[in-house]
Scaffold this motif. Structure first.
Motif, PDB file in Angstrom:
ATOM      1  N   PHE A 137       0.861  -1.184   0.000  1.00 43.37           N
ATOM      2  CA  PHE A 137       0.000   0.000   0.000  1.00 43.37           C
ATOM      3  C   PHE A 137       0.891   1.226   0.000  1.00 43.37           C
ATOM      4  O   PHE A 137       2.090   1.155   0.319  1.00 43.37           O
ATOM      5  N   GLN A 138       0.320   2.355  -0.378  1.00 42.90           N
ATOM      6  CA  GLN A 138       1.070   3.612  -0.424  1.00 42.90           C
ATOM      7  C   GLN A 138       0.872   4.358   0.899  1.00 42.90           C
ATOM      8  O   GLN A 138      -0.211   4.876   1.168  1.00 42.90           O
ATOM      9  N   GLY A 139       1.894   4.355   1.733  1.00 45.48           N
ATOM     10  CA  GLY A 139       1.756   4.959   3.054  1.00 45.48           C
ATOM     11  C   GLY A 139       2.825   5.974   3.376  1.00 45.48           C
ATOM     12  O   GLY A 139       3.778   6.181   2.615  1.00 45.48           O
ATOM     13  N   PHE A 140       2.670   6.603   4.536  1.00 43.37           N
ATOM     14  CA  PHE A 140       3.609   7.620   5.015  1.00 43.37           C
ATOM     15  C   PHE A 140       4.585   6.962   6.002  1.00 43.37           C
ATOM     16  O   PHE A 140       4.196   6.543   7.088  1.00 43.37           O
ATOM     17  N   HIS A 141       5.849   6.880   5.638  1.00 44.77           N
ATOM     18  CA  HIS A 141       6.863   6.224   6.458  1.00 44.77           C
ATOM     19  C   HIS A 141       7.364   7.192   7.536  1.00 44.77           C
ATOM     20  O   HIS A 141       7.768   8.318   7.244  1.00 44.77           O
ATOM     21  N   ARG A 142       7.347   6.718   8.788  1.00 42.28           N
ATOM     22  CA  ARG A 142       7.741   7.560   9.916  1.00 42.28           C
ATOM     23  C   ARG A 142       9.115   7.151  10.450  1.00 42.28           C
ATOM     24  O   ARG A 142       9.585   6.030  10.209  1.00 42.28           O
ATOM     25  N   PRO A 143       9.754   8.048  11.204  1.00 40.94           N
ATOM     26  CA  PRO A 143      11.101   7.762  11.715  1.00 40.94           C
ATOM     27  C   PRO A 143      11.194   6.513  12.586  1.00 40.94           C
ATOM     28  O   PRO A 143      12.257   5.884  12.654  1.00 40.94           O
ATOM     29  N   ASP A 144      10.102   6.135  13.261  1.00 45.45           N
ATOM     30  CA  ASP A 144      10.153   4.965  14.146  1.00 45.45           C
ATOM     31  C   ASP A 144       9.939   3.655  13.397  1.00 45.45           C
ATOM     32  O   ASP A 144       9.866   2.581  14.010  1.00 45.45           O
ATOM     33  N   GLY A 145       9.815   3.711  12.068  1.00 50.62           N
ATOM     34  CA  GLY A 145       9.645   2.497  11.273  1.00 50.62           C
ATOM     35  C   GLY A 145       8.207   2.153  10.966  1.00 50.62           C
ATOM     36  O   GLY A 145       7.945   1.283  10.119  1.00 50.62           O
ATOM     37  N   ARG A 146       7.256   2.808  11.638  1.00 49.95           N
ATOM     38  CA  ARG A 146       5.850   2.544  11.347  1.00 49.95           C
ATOM     39  C   ARG A 146       5.419   3.315  10.101  1.00 49.95           C
ATOM     40  O   ARG A 146       6.085   4.272   9.675  1.00 49.95           O
ATOM     41  N   VAL A 147       4.296   2.904   9.531  1.00 54.22           N
ATOM     42  CA  VAL A 147       3.810   3.513   8.302  1.00 54.22           C
ATOM     43  C   VAL A 147       2.373   3.971   8.498  1.00 54.22           C
ATOM     44  O   VAL A 147       1.520   3.192   8.941  1.00 54.22           O
ATOM     45  N   GLY A 148       2.117   5.222   8.157  1.00 54.79           N
ATOM     46  CA  GLY A 148       0.781   5.782   8.303  1.00 54.79           C
ATOM     47  C   GLY A 148      -0.071   5.579   7.067  1.00 54.79           C
ATOM     48  O   GLY A 148       0.443   5.506   5.946  1.00 54.79           O
ATOM     49  N   THR A 149      -1.370   5.514   7.281  1.00 54.87           N
ATOM     50  CA  THR A 149      -2.323   5.446   6.174  1.00 54.87           C
ATOM     51  C   THR A 149      -2.891   6.826   5.856  1.00 54.87           C
ATOM     52  O   THR A 149      -3.687   6.979   4.935  1.00 54.87           O
ATOM     53  N   ALA A 150      -2.476   7.828   6.627  1.00 62.23           N
ATOM     54  CA  ALA A 150      -2.891   9.217   6.420  1.00 62.23           C
ATOM     55  C   ALA A 150      -1.811  10.115   6.993  1.00 62.23           C
ATOM     56  O   ALA A 150      -0.862   9.645   7.643  1.00 62.23           O
ATOM     57  N   ASN A 151      -1.956  11.429   6.769  1.00 53.39           N
ATOM     58  CA  ASN A 151      -0.943  12.390   7.202  1.00 53.39           C
ATOM     59  C   ASN A 151      -1.647  13.593   7.815  1.00 53.39           C
ATOM     60  O   ASN A 151      -2.068  14.511   7.115  1.00 53.39           O
ATOM     61  N   TYR A 152      -1.791  13.574   9.139  1.00 51.22           N
ATOM     62  CA  TYR A 152      -2.538  14.619   9.848  1.00 51.22           C
ATOM     63  C   TYR A 152      -1.629  15.425  10.771  1.00 51.22           C
ATOM     64  O   TYR A 152      -0.625  14.918  11.277  1.00 51.22           O
ATOM     65  N   TRP A 153      -2.033  16.682  10.991  1.00 50.89           N
ATOM     66  CA  TRP A 153      -1.468  17.478  12.079  1.00 50.89           C
ATOM     67  C   TRP A 153      -2.516  17.510  13.189  1.00 50.89           C
ATOM     68  O   TRP A 153      -3.709  17.612  12.921  1.00 50.89           O
TER      69      TRP A 153
END
Length: 544
Positions: free
Chosen positions: A107-123
């Protein structure tokens, strides 16, 4: 011939009506003694007072008075009683589903510094205490519309149209509102890679117990460290129980190397409210510039953490929607992903099965300890798990908590239990995780996201307009009538299982496909489009 009833397990002694049945009809050789509404149950045999009723192969109640063969099962002739449970009898393996279709999928996700991947990008903008809710609202009003995240206010336009019609002397009963196209998705044009800014106001942080504030800090840490969150702005009054230091310690525990943008403003330290708000808005804007640099990149399905929940359940939930989600959960577990099954009051009667599926005695003991403590806290105030079914549940065929729980647990599939989590603990192990939350829908979705779910599947038989601020929530209907009636909130219809148009395996496969599309940003759940951003922290009191 169309199937009119189903017996879920060969050992069951009640049938489920798949359509309205009339007194005198002969069904599977049984003459009905009463009318039996769709989704409700009738007796396969005569019951004497005290006899146990079985569904899903489990005890779901006992007869409180004589029940005739073919008679409608109701709250007047059946009382709650659930299966007992004791020590663990280990199940060492499980029959994994065929995952060949999904093994190389991404899937196309947002890769974070801790190695997890997000399905969205929120503030995220959040207060440490309810005293700052108003200031959070000021920031919300300042940012959303100007940055393009505020959808067109349909109902404000509706009211303005009514005012105009009234002034023009029109007959309001004949008035028809001409809806204009809206920016329902709320996608900002200035920051196209940011899905939105979410404002998590709440009623906690002070005035309750110190434990409530401690747990709130842990929950907020889970949200800000969440892979769907790019950064956060925090408003603190300064003197509240939920101290910033407690939050920072909780955040350090969740992510020891936390490196996302995080801006904290203490009103009592700054002094002037206007000065604080200007600083917060300016810094948040700078953070959004940074967050917008995140882009979607391919990730394996093992980075998906699926939270499963049911709300507004009916007599079909445990037959169609829940087992379909369970099959999807098994697919994901077999692929190395994580699944979180919550709502502990709705696991009443299935404890032994879950204990047996725990991969160790320690996990089984932890589950029993949490479940027993929860049950006792409810009983201490004159309540109990037996009071969980709502009037809507009962009206649509779920007359005891054991019956409701036996169907609700199907959402977790059949995989082994890899971990047991208390409220706010993080899901870190692949496979099925049990998370202690109430059955209360908003408290449950809030807890699922707080423990790391980056996508939620929410089954419903009656309809429930609920979502989550940072985690996309997919709504699955248990019956076709609901899917057609409330199409604005339902994403996929598992009622096709009831009509025989889909098998549970086919529907579960469809659900995983929809999950992948949602995780990639290719599909927007109805709850996201409608702005259903429910955030209600649990205060660990008695909530069923």
């Amino acid at each position: 011939m169309k199937t009119t009833v189903i017996k879920i397990n060969p050992t069951d002694n009640v049938y489920v009506a798949l359509t309205d049945l009339k007194k005198g009809e002969i069904v599977n050789g049984i003459e009905l003694q009463t009318d039996v509404p769709v989704k409700h149950k009738f007796a396969e045999t005569d019951f004497a007072p005290g006899d146990l009723l079985k569904m899903y192969g489990l005890t779901i109640g006992k007869a409180s008075q004589p029940i005739r063969k073919g008679e409608h099962i109701t709250t007047f002739n059946v009382k709650h009683v659930a299966e007992s449970y004791s020590q663990r009898h280990p199940v060492s393996t499980w029959n994994k589903p065929d995952i060949s279709k999904f093994e190389n999928r991404t899937f196309q996700g947002f890769h974070r510094p801790d190695g997890r991947v997000g399905t969205a990008n929120y503030w995220v903008v959040v207060p440490m205490v309810f005293c700052e809710n108003q200031n959070v609202e000021v920031i919300k009003n300042a940012l959303l519309k100007e940055l393009g995240y505020a959808p067109t206010d349909k109902y404000r336009n509706f009211t303005q149209s009514l005012i105009t019609a009234f002034k023009n002397g029109e007959n309001l009963e004949e008035f028809v509102f001409e809806e204009q196209e809206t920016n329902a998705e709320g996608k900002g044009l200035l920051f196209p890679n940011i899905d939105g800014i979410k404002f998590l106001t709440h009623t906690g942080g002070c005035g309750g117990t110190r434990e409530d504030s401690q747990i709130l800090c842990q929950l907020l840490a889970g949200y800000i460290a969440h892979p769907n969150v790019a950064g956060a702005t925090i408003l603190s009054l300064g003197c509240q129980n939920a101290q910033v230091k407690i939050f920072q310690e909780a955040l350090q525990k969740v992510d020891p190397n936390f490196s996302k943008p995080l801006y904290i403003f203490d009103q009592q330290a700054i002094g002037n409210e206007d000065e604080m708000l200007q600083k917060a808005i300016k810094q948040t804007f700078a953070g959004l510039i940074s967050a917008n640099r995140n882009i979607r990149r391919p990730a394996s399905l093992q980075h998906l953490t699926l939270g499963v929940e049911c709300g507004g359940s009916d007599g079909f939930s445990g037959i169609s929607a829940n087992p379909s989600v369970g099959f999807c959960a098994d697919l994901l577990s077999a692929l190395g992903g994580k699944v979180i099954l919550a709502e502990f009051p709705e696991l009443c009667g299935v404890e032994q099965e879950l204990i047996n599926r725990c991969i160790s005695d320690d996990l089984a003991e932890k589950f029993l300890t949490i479940q027993n403590a929860y049950a006792k806290s409810a009983e201490a105030v004159g309540s109990g798990f037996d009071m969980n079914p709502s009037p809507g549940n009962i009206k649509d065929g779920l007359i005891t908590d054991a019956m409701k729980s036996a169907g609700a647990a199907k959402k977790g599939g059949n995989s082994l239990v890899s971990d047991v989590l208390d409220y706010t603990e993080q899901a870190s192990k692949p496979g099925l995780n049990l998370l202690c939350t109430p059955g209360n829908d908003a408290e449950c979705t809030t807890g699922l996201a707080g423990s790391g779910a980056n996508i939620i599947m929410f089954t419903t038989g009656l309809g429930n307009p609920m979502g989550n601020p940072i985690c996309p929530v997919l709504k699955i209907s248990s019956n076709t009538a609901l899917s057609e009636k409330m199409s604005d909130i339902i994403d996929i219809n598992a009622g096709l299982v009831i009509t025989g148009e889909k098998t549970i395996e086919e529907m579960g496969t469809d659900l995983l496909e929809l999950c992948i599309k949602t995780a990639s940003g290719e599909y927007k759940p109805k709850a996201v489009l409608l702005g259903h951003d429910d955030f209600i922290p649990w205060k660990r009191g008695v909530s069923l």
